[in-house]
Each structure stands twice: as C-alpha cells, then as structure tokens.
Design a protein around this motif. Structure first.
Motif, PDB file in Angstrom:
ATOM      1  N   MET A 122     -27.171   3.571  25.184  1.00 54.67           N
ATOM      2  CA  MET A 122     -25.780   3.836  24.860  1.00 54.67           C
ATOM      3  C   MET A 122     -25.239   5.069  25.584  1.00 54.67           C
ATOM      4  N   ASP A 123     -26.098   5.908  26.173  1.00 56.22           N
ATOM      5  CA  ASP A 123     -25.608   7.069  26.897  1.00 56.22           C
ATOM      6  C   ASP A 123     -24.736   6.664  28.070  1.00 56.22           C
ATOM      7  N   THR A 124     -25.104   5.586  28.765  1.00 53.30           N
ATOM      8  CA  THR A 124     -24.271   5.138  29.878  1.00 53.30           C
ATOM      9  C   THR A 124     -22.929   4.644  29.377  1.00 53.30           C
ATOM     10  N   ASP A 125     -22.871   4.060  28.184  1.00 52.90           N
ATOM     11  CA  ASP A 125     -21.596   3.637  27.607  1.00 52.90           C
ATOM     12  C   ASP A 125     -20.720   4.852  27.327  1.00 52.90           C
ATOM     13  N   ARG A 126     -21.301   5.906  26.761  1.00 48.24           N
ATOM     14  CA  ARG A 126     -20.541   7.129  26.496  1.00 48.24           C
ATOM     15  C   ARG A 126     -20.056   7.762  27.802  1.00 48.24           C
ATOM     16  N   GLN A 127     -20.933   7.762  28.800  1.00 49.04           N
ATOM     17  CA  GLN A 127     -20.563   8.326  30.098  1.00 49.04           C
ATOM     18  C   GLN A 127     -19.418   7.516  30.707  1.00 49.04           C
ATOM     19  N   TYR A 128     -19.515   6.203  30.626  1.00 47.38           N
ATOM     20  CA  TYR A 128     -18.468   5.330  31.153  1.00 47.38           C
ATOM     21  C   TYR A 128     -17.152   5.576  30.426  1.00 47.38           C
ATOM     22  N   ASN A 129     -17.197   5.618  29.095  1.00 45.86           N
ATOM     23  CA  ASN A 129     -15.986   5.862  28.313  1.00 45.86           C
ATOM     24  C   ASN A 129     -15.390   7.215  28.647  1.00 45.86           C
ATOM     25  N   SER A 130     -16.244   8.195  28.873  1.00 44.88           N
ATOM     26  CA  SER A 130     -15.779   9.524  29.255  1.00 44.88           C
ATOM     27  C   SER A 130     -15.070   9.486  30.603  1.00 44.88           C
ATOM     28  N   SER A 165     -15.513  -1.275  19.603  1.00 42.05           N
ATOM     29  CA  SER A 165     -16.156  -2.512  20.046  1.00 42.05           C
ATOM     30  C   SER A 165     -17.642  -2.312  20.340  1.00 42.05           C
ATOM     31  N   PHE A 166     -17.975  -1.192  20.975  1.00 41.22           N
ATOM     32  CA  PHE A 166     -19.384  -0.907  21.270  1.00 41.22           C
ATOM     33  C   PHE A 166     -20.188  -0.700  19.996  1.00 41.22           C
ATOM     34  N   THR A 167     -19.595  -0.052  19.014  1.00 46.43           N
ATOM     35  CA  THR A 167     -20.276   0.150  17.733  1.00 46.43           C
ATOM     36  C   THR A 167     -20.531  -1.186  17.053  1.00 46.43           C
ATOM     37  N   THR A 168     -19.515  -2.046  17.064  1.00 50.79           N
ATOM     38  CA  THR A 168     -19.659  -3.379  16.468  1.00 50.79           C
ATOM     39  C   THR A 168     -20.718  -4.189  17.205  1.00 50.79           C
ATOM     40  N   MET A 169     -20.674  -4.154  18.538  1.00 53.78           N
ATOM     41  CA  MET A 169     -21.644  -4.902  19.324  1.00 53.78           C
ATOM     42  C   MET A 169     -23.063  -4.379  19.085  1.00 53.78           C
ATOM     43  N   SER A 170     -23.216  -3.063  18.970  1.00 53.55           N
ATOM     44  CA  SER A 170     -24.539  -2.490  18.723  1.00 53.55           C
ATOM     45  C   SER A 170     -25.128  -2.971  17.405  1.00 53.55           C
ATOM     46  N   SER A 171     -24.296  -3.032  16.385  1.00 49.74           N
ATOM     47  CA  SER A 171     -24.799  -3.522  15.097  1.00 49.74           C
ATOM     48  C   SER A 171     -25.144  -5.012  15.180  1.00 49.74           C
ATOM     49  N   ASP A 201     -27.821 -10.750  17.357  1.00 53.81           N
ATOM     50  CA  ASP A 201     -26.630 -11.520  17.738  1.00 53.81           C
ATOM     51  C   ASP A 201     -26.075 -10.973  19.055  1.00 53.81           C
ATOM     52  N   THR A 202     -26.077 -11.789  20.107  1.00 51.35           N
ATOM     53  CA  THR A 202     -25.589 -11.363  21.421  1.00 51.35           C
ATOM     54  C   THR A 202     -24.230 -11.969  21.766  1.00 51.35           C
ATOM     55  N   SER A 203     -23.515 -12.490  20.783  1.00 53.74           N
ATOM     56  CA  SER A 203     -22.261 -13.208  21.043  1.00 53.74           C
ATOM     57  C   SER A 203     -21.174 -12.323  21.649  1.00 53.74           C
ATOM     58  N   LEU A 204     -21.153 -11.048  21.350  1.00 52.56           N
ATOM     59  CA  LEU A 204     -20.104 -10.166  21.877  1.00 52.56           C
ATOM     60  C   LEU A 204     -20.441  -9.580  23.242  1.00 52.56           C
ATOM     61  N   LEU A 205     -21.685  -9.679  23.642  1.00 49.69           N
ATOM     62  CA  LEU A 205     -22.162  -8.998  24.847  1.00 49.69           C
ATOM     63  C   LEU A 205     -21.425  -9.435  26.112  1.00 49.69           C
ATOM     64  N   ALA A 206     -21.301 -10.714  26.357  1.00 47.40           N
ATOM     65  CA  ALA A 206     -20.680 -11.215  27.593  1.00 47.40           C
ATOM     66  C   ALA A 206     -19.200 -10.824  27.685  1.00 47.40           C
ATOM     67  N   GLU A 207     -18.470 -11.001  26.603  1.00 45.83           N
ATOM     68  CA  GLU A 207     -17.035 -10.687  26.626  1.00 45.83           C
ATOM     69  C   GLU A 207     -16.796  -9.189  26.834  1.00 45.83           C
ATOM     70  N   LEU A 208     -17.577  -8.371  26.136  1.00 46.78           N
ATOM     71  CA  LEU A 208     -17.406  -6.928  26.270  1.00 46.78           C
ATOM     72  C   LEU A 208     -17.793  -6.447  27.666  1.00 46.78           C
ATOM     73  N   TYR A 209     -18.828  -7.019  28.221  1.00 45.90           N
ATOM     74  CA  TYR A 209     -19.254  -6.645  29.572  1.00 45.90           C
ATOM     75  C   TYR A 209     -18.186  -7.041  30.600  1.00 45.90           C
ATOM     76  N   ALA A 210     -17.639  -8.243  30.467  1.00 45.87           N
ATOM     77  CA  ALA A 210     -16.607  -8.710  31.401  1.00 45.87           C
ATOM     78  C   ALA A 210     -15.341  -7.862  31.294  1.00 45.87           C
ATOM     79  N   THR A 211     -14.954  -7.531  30.081  1.00 51.02           N
ATOM     80  CA  THR A 211     -13.774  -6.697  29.877  1.00 51.02           C
ATOM     81  C   THR A 211     -13.982  -5.314  30.473  1.00 51.02           C
TER      82      THR A 211
END
Length: 157
Positions: free
Chosen positions: A1-9, A76-82, A88-98
C-alpha cells in the motif's frame, strides 16, 4: 500500500501545483489592465477577455477535480483492501484501470496547464521570476518524467 500512498501523494501534489498555477495567473489577470478605457477611465481587466478566462478557468477546474479525487481514491483503496483481505478481487481490475487512466490524464495536464497559464499572462510576464510559474514548472517537470511516465499508457499521436 505504500506505492498507493505515494501515487495518491503525487496526484495530490499535481492538483496543488495546478492550484498555485491558477492562483498566480488568475490574480495577475485580475489586477492587470489593458485595452480601451471604460466609463470609469480604467482599462479593462485582462481576466475579462474571453481569450484569457477560457484558458485559465479549466486549469482551476482541473485542480479541484484532482484534489477531490484523492479522497475518493483513498476510500476506494480502503474498501478494496478489505475485500482483498477476504479473497474478493472484484474491485481490483476497475480500480487499476481507473488509476491508470488518471495517471495519463494527470501527467498530460500537469505539464500542459502551467504552460497555458504562463502564456495567458501575456507579454513575457509569465517568465518573470516574480510570477513564480517558471520555478513551479521546473521543480515539477522531473517528477512527471520519473513518476508519471505515460509513454506506455497513452495512445500514439
């Protein structure tokens, strides 16, 4: 998740760069006057020219959108992590594409918008050290090259 925080930053800092760019250029264009004199004997504010505000207002809009998107992505990342924790990987593809699409958009606009704002300031004022746009642009451009490389993601010209 550090790369997600870095990306969001990085996306947030791109948004704040656009805020600074829009603020400098809109303030300058509001104070600067040129053209024919009106009823009060003052020249027209530069911001009132359609050729100026049509360029500056979208930059301000981009800034607000990118800053607001960070809050949405964090949720969204928090929801996907849970969901991932439960398998459950259903949110992974959509979030990655977005996220990939946003990366391309941010990397293009963070280079384009400061240049548009600088040009809207007219007659070389955008190059002035007092305006600060050159410095903002010069400081941020290398991070676009390093973090937001969009050669693979964006379509060819």
């Amino acid at each position: 998740m550090d790369t997600d925080r870095q990306y969001n930053s990085m996306v947030a800092s791109a948004g704040w760069l656009m805020v600074k760019t829009a603020t400098v250029s809109i303030r300058y264009s509001t104070v600067r006057r040129e053209g024919s004199k009106g009823a009060k004997g003052l020249e027209q504010q530069v911001i009132n020219y359609p050729s100026v505000y049509i360029r500056l207002l979208p930059i301000l809009l981009h800034a607000y959108v990118f800053i607001q998107l960070i809050g949405t992505f964090l949720t969204s990342f928090t929801t996907m992590s849970s969901h991932l924790a439960s398998g459950d990987t259903s949110l992974l593809a959509e979030l990655y594409a977005t996220r990939t699409g946003l990366k391309v958009l941010v990397s293009a606009l963070v280079v384009h918008d400061p240049e548009v704002a600088r040009r809207a300031m007219r007659v070389g004022h955008g190059y002035s050290a007092f305006a600060g746009l050159r410095r903002l642009y010069a400081d941020y451009l290398p991070s676009v090259t390093c973090m937001f490389t969009n050669i693979v993601s964006s379509p060819p010209n």
